[in-house]
Scaffold this motif. Structure first.
Motif, PDB file in Angstrom:
ATOM      1  N   LYS A 778     -25.891 -11.162 -15.980  1.00 35.57           N
ATOM      2  CA  LYS A 778     -26.472 -11.114 -14.921  1.00 35.57           C
ATOM      3  C   LYS A 778     -25.411 -10.415 -13.706  1.00 35.57           C
ATOM      4  O   LYS A 778     -24.306 -10.494 -14.062  1.00 35.57           O
ATOM      5  N   GLU A 779     -25.976  -9.823 -12.597  1.00 34.99           N
ATOM      6  CA  GLU A 779     -25.221  -9.592 -12.000  1.00 34.99           C
ATOM      7  C   GLU A 779     -23.945  -9.949 -11.216  1.00 34.99           C
ATOM      8  O   GLU A 779     -22.768  -9.301 -11.167  1.00 34.99           O
ATOM      9  N   GLU A 780     -24.227 -11.085 -10.579  1.00 32.74           N
ATOM     10  CA  GLU A 780     -23.038 -11.941 -10.243  1.00 32.74           C
ATOM     11  C   GLU A 780     -22.010 -12.324 -11.042  1.00 32.74           C
ATOM     12  O   GLU A 780     -20.884 -11.991 -10.852  1.00 32.74           O
ATOM     13  N   ALA A 781     -22.428 -12.397 -12.395  1.00 34.69           N
ATOM     14  CA  ALA A 781     -21.635 -12.846 -13.440  1.00 34.69           C
ATOM     15  C   ALA A 781     -20.679 -11.654 -13.830  1.00 34.69           C
ATOM     16  O   ALA A 781     -19.389 -11.697 -14.107  1.00 34.69           O
ATOM     17  N   ALA A 782     -21.347 -10.484 -13.965  1.00 34.37           N
ATOM     18  CA  ALA A 782     -20.658  -9.192 -14.126  1.00 34.37           C
ATOM     19  C   ALA A 782     -19.513  -8.953 -13.028  1.00 34.37           C
ATOM     20  O   ALA A 782     -18.340  -8.877 -13.402  1.00 34.37           O
ATOM     21  N   LYS A 783     -20.010  -9.148 -11.922  1.00 37.99           N
ATOM     22  CA  LYS A 783     -19.094  -8.965 -10.567  1.00 37.99           C
ATOM     23  C   LYS A 783     -17.783  -9.939 -10.763  1.00 37.99           C
ATOM     24  O   LYS A 783     -16.651  -9.367 -10.628  1.00 37.99           O
ATOM     25  N   GLU A 784     -18.202 -11.224 -11.173  1.00 38.49           N
ATOM     26  CA  GLU A 784     -16.888 -12.062 -11.324  1.00 38.49           C
ATOM     27  C   GLU A 784     -15.914 -11.859 -12.466  1.00 38.49           C
ATOM     28  O   GLU A 784     -14.682 -11.816 -12.482  1.00 38.49           O
ATOM     29  N   ILE A 785     -16.582 -11.161 -13.471  1.00 37.33           N
ATOM     30  CA  ILE A 785     -15.798 -10.796 -14.731  1.00 37.33           C
ATOM     31  C   ILE A 785     -14.900  -9.811 -14.455  1.00 37.33           C
ATOM     32  O   ILE A 785     -13.799  -9.639 -14.568  1.00 37.33           O
TER      33      ILE A 785
END
Length: 817
Positions: A778-785
């Motif tokens: 997901k987008e938010e998870a990708a940003k966090e990573i």
């Protein structure tokens, strides 16, 4: 499987090429239940040796033909030789060697070279255009075109190459007005010639219906045909002793008619001599002689300063009654339009420069909206604005201008809307020996008479004296020239010109359908099965010659009732060129690369795969010896993988699931690249697959069955590109003969789908890191990573983030304030 010897491409390739011929593996027949696929590569001219540039056209096209065959098509991929032409005649002049002997010797050598490529050519379908059994039908087609009113004889200015001593078609004058073959400057000469009425098909040639051709080729043909919309306008003549009362011109700008301040004719225009006043005669004649010595390119080039001579007479502009001075100028050509143009200096830059040079008035008649009556510093060529100095038409704008002037001219009987074309009729006469003789006879009683079809072919006499005179050597060979009239049996003379070799190549693709038919040019049923060609590959340089002529030829014989299709080639693909030392290969430059040595040392498969890997096929690339050596090493690695005794060592818990995913992903990639002719990236995918299989072999992490299935997939995917190596390994594996008779692998969509992707991380648009994430992240998870990566932290520490741009499954760009 017994341990095989090391990879020996020469032994393997010779072995399988013999076997394929013995087994008639690539012979094709019309009664095959599979759907047909006609794949054709432009046949080579018989120059003597094939260089690597020829292989670059032929090897990838053979790969695609093999691929279609494995997809379940009945593929015809024939080969032949374009064997008439000037080089053979020039060789005869310089050495005394008969053109037929020289040409057929070259055919033997080139056939040998072509066979070494390992292509699927069905050699039983070979055509050679200089053999009587072929050019008999070339002559027959000429007679059919003549009977249909599409072939005619007329006197016209022709392009003359002083070095080749022959006439050239307009399409054969290239670059800066030079001969397409020898690059000598081309001159103009008046001769009686034979023409084909290609202009009758100008509009249909612009349609491109139901064909998939590159946009640039369509644009080149469209520009060559040169369809122009405009008006035909009559200017009045009222000169004592001259019968003609008008000269007509074509213009795309009838709205500027009131701005005509001079009138220009081609120096060769037939009315120039009549209209020239005695006091201007000497200067006009001298200027005409000078213009005729110039090439068409020199006369029309934008870089050439425009010159002209006033001939002393005037013409009447009917719309305002003005007497306009008549000039001659070299930039007006006798065969384009009417050979005369109106001079409107305010609205044409060429006319503007001419008027400035000779002090001719400049009158603006289409004014830009911002114009306040000031003198022009350059021509106002745009069609926008409003009409001025144009009597009742003042104030009209844009589209109104054209319509109103054309309607007015039509009402008065002074002209109206019309269309012209740049395309000229196809000049096919050649003043040389080594070509198909034109089957016509000249009788003092009956005139021009065609040879009876039963008397074809009109054979070239084998014993002939070659002289560089600019006339056909046949003209001086009385046994050929002297004949009897087919109609009245009186003594008569044969036509001594031969046909342009492009006539031979305008129908050769039809002959492949039934090359041994001796009762017709082709068997109609077999032709109906194969035509049109499904895929035609070759150079873009043929756009306005061979490709245009072939389209015309098919449309012409369709109308005669000989075929029932409209276009010869459904899909066209143009490959680029291979260069060496940064330049196109040329004997004169000493940079020609011949394939023979590389085939002898590294094998044909290595040459094939290197040519496809060197760059995108449509662009070409640079030949590099280190590159082909690298491809040879890769094929050796495949040999080792295909012959290794695989050992299970530490089978992974997924039991080959990753291997299955990589295999199906590779099948998908290779198939899609094949369809798009992306051979370089197709091979790159196979190299990646090879690297992966090498890792599997080293670690022994899959079962032996899974390993063998993966090697089988590799051989199938590689077989069109490296047909000999894969055939040998397929045989060593004990699989059914032949690998080339197998079905092309199919991929499973779910198995080919990536479970993970590599996400590129940028900071202010610059690459800072990469990270592997689940494909459905997901987008938010990708940003966090991304923000959590240590390398990324060093670039964003202590700085404010303006925004984060996320492109799913591709990248994250962190934009700092």
């Amino acid at each position: 499987m017994d341990a095989p010897n090391k990879y020996n491409p020469q032994e393997i390739e010779n072995k399988w090429q013999i076997r394929w011929v013995e087994d008639k593996l690539y012979e094709v027949h019309e009664n095959d239940p599979r759907p047909k696929f006609y794949a054709l590569t432009m046949f080579p001219y018989t120059s003597g040796d094939l260089h690597i540039g020829h292989w670059y056209a032929m090897a990838p096209s053979d790969v695609y033909a093999r691929y279609k065959r494995m997809q379940g098509y009945n593929v015809m991929h024939p080969m032949g030789f374009d064997a008439f032409g000037l080089p053979a005649e020039n060789k005869a002049i310089s050495t005394g060697i008969n053109p037929a002997a020289w040409t057929l010797q070259n055919v033997e050598n080139m056939r040998r070279q072509l066979k070494s490529i390992g292509a699927i050519y069905d050699w039983k379908r070979e055509v050679i255009t200089c053999l009587p059994e072929y050019y008999k039908w070339t002559q027959w087609f000429f007679l059919k075109l003549y009977q249909a009113g599409l072939a005619y004889r007329g006197k016209a200015p022709v392009n003359w190459c002083p070095k080749c001593q022959t006439v050239l078609a307009n399409e054969q004058v290239v670059g800066d007005g030079v001969c397409w073959r020898c690059e000598s400057l081309v001159e103009k000469k008046q001769l009686e010639q034979w023409f084909f009425r290609i202009t009758r098909y100008a509009d249909e040639l612009l349609e491109y219906k139901n064909i998939d051709w590159p946009e640039r080729i369509r644009i080149m043909q469209t520009n060559w045909i040169g369809k122009s919309y405009g008006a035909d306008i009559s200017f009045g003549l009222d000169n004592a002793g001259i019968q003609e009362k008008e000269i007509r011109v074509f213009t795309t700008r009838p709205d500027t008619l009131f701005g005509v301040t001079f009138f220009v004719m081609a120096p060769e225009h037939p009315l120039v001599a009549k209209l020239t006043t005695p006091d201007r005669k000497a200067e006009v004649e001298a200027y005409t002689r000078k213009a005729q010595r110039q090439t068409e390119f020199e006369r029309t080039s934008a870089e050439t300063e425009k010159t002209g001579v006033f001939i002393g007479s005037y013409i009447i502009n009917r719309v305002n009654g003005e007497r306009v001075p008549i000039w001659i100028a070299d930039y007006v050509l006798p065969h384009y339009g009417t050979g005369a143009v109106m001079g409107v200096p305010a609205h044409d830059q060429r006319d503007f420069d001419f008027a400035k040079k000779y002090g001719i008035p400049i009158r603006i008649v289409v004014a830009p909206d911002s114009w306040n009556g000031e003198e022009l510093k350059a021509a106002h060529e745009e069609k926008t604005g409003h009409m001025v100095n144009s009597s009742q038409f003042n104030g009209l704008t844009d589209e109104q201008m054209m319509e109103a002037i054309c309607d007015f001219l039509a009402t008065k009987g002074w002209g109206g809307k019309t269309i012209i074309y740049r395309l000229r009729d196809w000049l096919i006469s050649r003043q040389r020996y080594w070509g198909a003789p034109i089957p016509m006879i000249y009788c003092d009683k009956c005139g021009i008479i065609p040879v009876n079809e039963s008397d074809l072919p009109v054979l070239l006499p084998p014993e002939i004296e070659f002289r560089p005179t600019g006339e056909s050597p046949l003209k001086y060979y009385e046994p050929f020239v002297n004949t009897t009239c087919p109609r009245c049996s009186s003594p008569a003379k044969r036509e001594t010109d031969t046909m342009d070799t492009f006539m031979c190549s305008s129908w050769y693709f039809l002959r492949y359908a039934s090359p041994h038919c001796d009762t017709a040019a082709f068997d109609k049923d077999e032709l109906k099965y194969w035509m049109p060609v499904d895929l035609y590959t070759g150079g873009a340089e043929h756009a306005t010659m061979h490709l245009l002529y072939s389209r015309f030829f098919i449309k012409a014989i369709r109308d005669i009732g000989l075929v029932n299709f409209d276009e010869p080639f459904t899909k066209l693909f143009n490959q680029g060129i291979i260069v060496c030392q940064g330049e196109k290969m040329s004997k004169s430059k000493g940079n020609v690369v011949t394939p023979d040595d590389y085939v002898s040392n590294l094998g044909a498969d290595a040459v094939r795969v290197y040519l496809m890997f060197v760059g995108p096929w449509e662009q070409g690339g640079e030949w590099n010896d280190n590159g082909i050596i690298g491809m040879g090493r890769w094929l050796n690695r495949i040999w080792n993988l295909g012959t290794v005794e695989y050992a299970e060592k530490n089978i992974s818990p997924d039991d080959g699931k990753e291997l299955q995913h990589i295999s199906h992903k590779t099948i998908k990639k290779v198939t899609e690249d094949m369809e798009r002719f992306h051979f370089n990236t197709m091979l790159a995918a196979l190299m990646e697959y090879t690297n992966y299989l090498q890792k599997i072999n080293d670690l022994g992490t899959v079962s032996k069955n899974a390993w063998e299935e993966a090697i089988k997939t590799l051989l199938l995917l590689l077989s069109p590109s490296a047909p000999h190596l894969t055939e040998e390994l397929w045989s060593l594996k004990g699989y059914n003969y032949s690998v080339h008779n197998q079905v092309w692998p199919k991929w499973d969509k779910e198995l080919a789908k990536d479970e993970e992707v590599t996400l590129v991380i940028q900071v202010n648009g610059k690459l800072r890191d990469k990270v592997t994430v689940p494909v459905d992240v997901k987008e938010e998870a990708a940003k966090e990573i991304a923000l959590g990566q240590e390398r990324v932290k060093t670039y964003i520490a202590g700085k404010a983030i303006a925004k984060i741009v996320y492109v799913p499954q591709r990248l994250i760009n962190i934009v700092l304030k």
